[in-house]
Design a protein around this motif. Structure first.
Motif, PDB file in Angstrom:
ATOM      1  N   THR A 127       0.819  -1.208   0.000  1.00  0.00           N
ATOM      2  CA  THR A 127       0.000   0.000   0.000  1.00  0.00           C
ATOM      3  C   THR A 127       0.855   1.261   0.000  1.00  0.00           C
ATOM      4  OG1 THR A 127      -1.673  -1.197   1.295  1.00  0.00           O
ATOM      5  CG2 THR A 127      -1.905   1.192   1.157  1.00  0.00           C
ATOM      6  N   VAL A 128       0.446   2.241  -0.790  1.00  0.00           N
ATOM      7  CA  VAL A 128       1.120   3.543  -0.796  1.00  0.00           C
ATOM      8  C   VAL A 128       1.042   4.157   0.596  1.00  0.00           C
ATOM      9  CG1 VAL A 128       0.975   5.904  -1.678  1.00  0.00           C
ATOM     10  CG2 VAL A 128       0.708   3.976  -3.251  1.00  0.00           C
ATOM     11  N   ASN A 129       2.158   4.736   1.063  1.00  0.00           N
ATOM     12  CA  ASN A 129       2.152   5.367   2.376  1.00  0.00           C
ATOM     13  C   ASN A 129       2.679   6.797   2.376  1.00  0.00           C
ATOM     14  OD1 ASN A 129       4.899   4.913   2.019  1.00  0.00           O
ATOM     15  ND2 ASN A 129       5.232   4.222   4.121  1.00  0.00           N
ATOM     16  N   ALA A 130       3.144   7.299   1.225  1.00  0.00           N
ATOM     17  CA  ALA A 130       3.607   8.689   1.163  1.00  0.00           C
ATOM     18  C   ALA A 130       3.638   9.162  -0.283  1.00  0.00           C
ATOM     19  CB  ALA A 130       4.992   8.841   1.789  1.00  0.00           C
ATOM     20  N   LEU A 131       3.528  10.482  -0.455  1.00  0.00           N
ATOM     21  CA  LEU A 131       3.508  11.109  -1.772  1.00  0.00           C
ATOM     22  C   LEU A 131       4.733  11.991  -1.950  1.00  0.00           C
ATOM     23  CD1 LEU A 131      -0.201  12.405  -1.698  1.00  0.00           C
ATOM     24  CD2 LEU A 131       0.630  10.118  -2.308  1.00  0.00           C
ATOM     25  N   LEU A 132       5.301  11.971  -3.151  1.00  0.00           N
ATOM     26  CA  LEU A 132       6.344  12.922  -3.521  1.00  0.00           C
ATOM     27  C   LEU A 132       5.684  13.974  -4.397  1.00  0.00           C
ATOM     28  CD1 LEU A 132       7.840  10.131  -2.893  1.00  0.00           C
ATOM     29  CD2 LEU A 132       9.755  11.135  -4.161  1.00  0.00           C
ATOM     30  N   LEU A 133       5.806  15.234  -3.996  1.00  0.00           N
ATOM     31  CA  LEU A 133       4.978  16.295  -4.551  1.00  0.00           C
ATOM     32  C   LEU A 133       5.801  17.358  -5.257  1.00  0.00           C
ATOM     33  CD1 LEU A 133       2.782  16.593  -1.356  1.00  0.00           C
ATOM     34  CD2 LEU A 133       2.058  15.576  -3.526  1.00  0.00           C
ATOM     35  N   GLY A 134       5.176  18.008  -6.245  1.00  0.00           N
ATOM     36  CA  GLY A 134       5.880  19.039  -6.993  1.00  0.00           C
ATOM     37  C   GLY A 134       4.958  20.108  -7.543  1.00  0.00           C
ATOM     38  N   LEU A 135       5.581  21.199  -7.999  1.00  0.00           N
ATOM     39  CA  LEU A 135       4.871  22.301  -8.647  1.00  0.00           C
ATOM     40  C   LEU A 135       5.464  22.527 -10.031  1.00  0.00           C
ATOM     41  CD1 LEU A 135       4.697  24.927  -5.740  1.00  0.00           C
ATOM     42  CD2 LEU A 135       2.914  23.327  -6.465  1.00  0.00           C
ATOM     43  N   PHE A 136       4.611  22.920 -10.972  1.00  0.00           N
ATOM     44  CA  PHE A 136       5.055  23.206 -12.332  1.00  0.00           C
ATOM     45  C   PHE A 136       5.538  24.653 -12.444  1.00  0.00           C
ATOM     46  CE2 PHE A 136       1.929  19.783 -12.909  1.00  0.00           C
ATOM     47  CZ  PHE A 136       2.680  18.894 -13.666  1.00  0.00           C
ATOM     48  N   ASP A 137       6.660  24.856 -13.153  1.00  0.00           N
ATOM     49  CA  ASP A 137       7.122  26.217 -13.418  1.00  0.00           C
ATOM     50  C   ASP A 137       6.484  26.719 -14.714  1.00  0.00           C
ATOM     51  OD1 ASP A 137       8.545  25.198 -15.608  1.00  0.00           O
ATOM     52  OD2 ASP A 137      10.485  25.265 -14.607  1.00  0.00           O
ATOM     53  N   GLY A 138       6.901  27.904 -15.151  1.00  0.00           N
ATOM     54  CA  GLY A 138       6.315  28.508 -16.336  1.00  0.00           C
ATOM     55  C   GLY A 138       6.565  27.755 -17.620  1.00  0.00           C
ATOM     56  N   ASN A 139       7.564  26.861 -17.610  1.00  0.00           N
ATOM     57  CA  ASN A 139       7.862  26.048 -18.788  1.00  0.00           C
ATOM     58  C   ASN A 139       7.264  24.655 -18.707  1.00  0.00           C
ATOM     59  OD1 ASN A 139       9.388  27.995 -20.174  1.00  0.00           O
ATOM     60  ND2 ASN A 139      11.182  27.549 -18.894  1.00  0.00           N
ATOM     61  N   GLY A 140       6.467  24.410 -17.682  1.00  0.00           N
ATOM     62  CA  GLY A 140       5.837  23.107 -17.539  1.00  0.00           C
ATOM     63  C   GLY A 140       6.710  22.053 -16.880  1.00  0.00           C
ATOM     64  N   LYS A 141       7.892  22.445 -16.348  1.00  0.00           N
ATOM     65  CA  LYS A 141       8.740  21.496 -15.639  1.00  0.00           C
ATOM     66  C   LYS A 141       8.244  21.342 -14.205  1.00  0.00           C
ATOM     67  CE  LYS A 141      13.008  22.331 -18.252  1.00  0.00           C
ATOM     68  NZ  LYS A 141      14.430  22.754 -18.159  1.00  0.00           N
ATOM     69  N   LEU A 142       8.294  20.108 -13.723  1.00  0.00           N
ATOM     70  CA  LEU A 142       7.816  19.798 -12.377  1.00  0.00           C
ATOM     71  C   LEU A 142       8.978  19.832 -11.387  1.00  0.00           C
ATOM     72  CD1 LEU A 142       5.298  18.891 -10.738  1.00  0.00           C
ATOM     73  CD2 LEU A 142       6.034  16.532 -11.143  1.00  0.00           C
ATOM     74  N   HIS A 143       8.843  20.650 -10.340  1.00  0.00           N
ATOM     75  CA  HIS A 143       9.896  20.811  -9.336  1.00  0.00           C
ATOM     76  C   HIS A 143       9.446  20.212  -8.004  1.00  0.00           C
ATOM     77  CE1 HIS A 143      12.428  23.659 -11.715  1.00  0.00           C
ATOM     78  NE2 HIS A 143      11.270  23.819 -12.329  1.00  0.00           N
ATOM     79  N   TYR A 144      10.289  19.355  -7.468  1.00  0.00           N
ATOM     80  CA  TYR A 144       9.989  18.676  -6.206  1.00  0.00           C
ATOM     81  C   TYR A 144       9.941  19.675  -5.058  1.00  0.00           C
ATOM     82  CZ  TYR A 144      10.751  15.632  -2.151  1.00  0.00           C
ATOM     83  OH  TYR A 144      10.662  14.998  -0.939  1.00  0.00           O
ATOM     84  N   ILE A 145       8.906  19.566  -4.206  1.00  0.00           N
ATOM     85  CA  ILE A 145       8.775  20.478  -3.059  1.00  0.00           C
ATOM     86  C   ILE A 145       8.594  19.728  -1.737  1.00  0.00           C
ATOM     87  CG2 ILE A 145       7.847  22.401  -4.417  1.00  0.00           C
ATOM     88  CD1 ILE A 145       5.037  21.548  -3.281  1.00  0.00           C
ATOM     89  N   GLY A 146       8.663  18.401  -1.763  1.00  0.00           N
ATOM     90  CA  GLY A 146       8.578  17.673  -0.509  1.00  0.00           C
ATOM     91  C   GLY A 146       7.737  16.417  -0.615  1.00  0.00           C
TER      92      GLY A 146
END
Length: 327
Positions: free
Chosen positions: A213-232
């Motif tokens: 079972t999944v127990n944690a998520l790795l999360l990110g935000l997209f920049d202006g070029n559509g690249k996903l940056h890890y934030i925690g």
């Protein structure tokens, strides 16, 4: 006349309460921003992203049940409660279903309340140029309050309200200038929000497992070029065991070999990378120097349509945000 959906007026984030007799404070509800439209025949519910949600909330289909005006545009928040406080996770159980059967089941399980705080249009005329104080008096005249429809109340002592929200573990307050017009599609300091905790929408770019079972998520935000940056990463919050099991089923077909983040997460050895097709609402204390969230807590899981919200602009950062780690 058919009323076209509009983008609502948004408050600016602030760190201090405004001073002066022209300001009032209201509770910041942890719900879904929703405008209701009535052209004299039927009512529609449209969210702040201009998506129609009328089918999801059939209890508001009859406009005469909550407003006496022959035509109107009302602005407010749809909220659902988890124990004693509003819960975004609960209201998502109402906002997400798409089939008639699932919507009917959600209506029976999760009651919602429409907290109305403004009016843009009434009786065939726009009232956005009127000061907030007059729009609020108009609301008192036309809104038919009930168990499921309420007017947001003003509080003169914003500091006392903020402390009450802190004591009850709620989101914060919104301060509004009583002389302010309603600026459609704008965001400025005539409305100001003070939040006790930070939150944002983030894309899920990876997961870790505890057994099957999944127990944690790795999360990110997209920049202006559509690249996903890890934030925690986050593994605590309001998700039930059923939510984690359902998420485990959802992410299985999204697994990919290549890491989707532009920067390498610190905790990546046991991660399973995902194509970012799902999102989560996350609450957190503040940012670390490395650009990751401190003490994140998952508030709700969100469908793919929320990916458009998972952008760096939420944080006030440059949309071309620099990576927080190395590739």
């Amino acid at each position: 006349m058919e009323l076209q959906p509009v983008i609502p007026f948004e408050p600016l984030a602030a760190s201090e309460l405004p001073q002066g007799g022209e300001w009032v404070a209201q509770i910041k509800w942890d719900g879904v921003r929703m405008l209701s439209y009535c052209d004299g025949r039927s009512a529609r519910l449209i969210n702040r992203r201009l998506h129609d949600r009328t089918l999801q909330y059939p209890e508001f289909a009859d406009p005469t049940a909550f407003c006496s005006s022959s035509s109107f545009i009302l602005d407010g928040e749809l909220i659902a409660f988890d124990e004693a406080r509003p819960s975004f996770q609960e209201v998502m159980r109402r906002d997400s279903p798409r089939t008639q059967a699932s919507i009917a089941a959600a209506v029976s399980r999760v009651p919602v309340t429409y907290m109305i705080f403004d009016v843009l249009y009434a009786e065939g005329r726009w009232v956005t140029d009127l000061p907030l104080s007059r729009r609020q008096r108009l609301l008192e005249d036309i809104v038919l309050e009930s168990e499921r429809v309420q007017l947001c109340r003003n509080f003169v002592d914003a500091s006392a309200l903020l402390e009450l929200m802190r004591a009850r573990s709620m989101e914060g307050v919104v301060c509004k200038n009583l002389n302010s017009a309603y600026a459609i599609g704008q965001k400025d300091g005539r409305w100001r929000k003070l939040k006790l905790t930070r939150d944002l929408y983030a894309a899920i770019g990876g997961v870790t497992y505890n057994g099957p079972t999944v127990n944690a998520l790795l999360l990110g935000l997209f920049d202006g070029n559509g690249k996903l940056h890890y934030i925690g990463h986050a593994g605590t919050g309001k998700l039930s065991r059923t939510d984690w099991r359902r998420l485990t089923e959802q992410v299985a077909p999204l697994a990919v070999d290549e890491m989707p983040f532009a920067n390498r997460p610190d905790r990546h050895q046991d991660a399973v990378w995902l194509a970012p097709r799902l999102a989560a609402k996350v609450q957190f204390l503040n940012w670390t120097r490395g650009g990751t969230m401190r003490h994140p807590s998952i508030q709700a899981l969100l469908p793919e349509r929320y990916l458009a919200e998972c952008v760096a602009e939420q944080t006030g950062a440059d949309p071309q945000m620099e990576p927080t780690g190395k590739r």
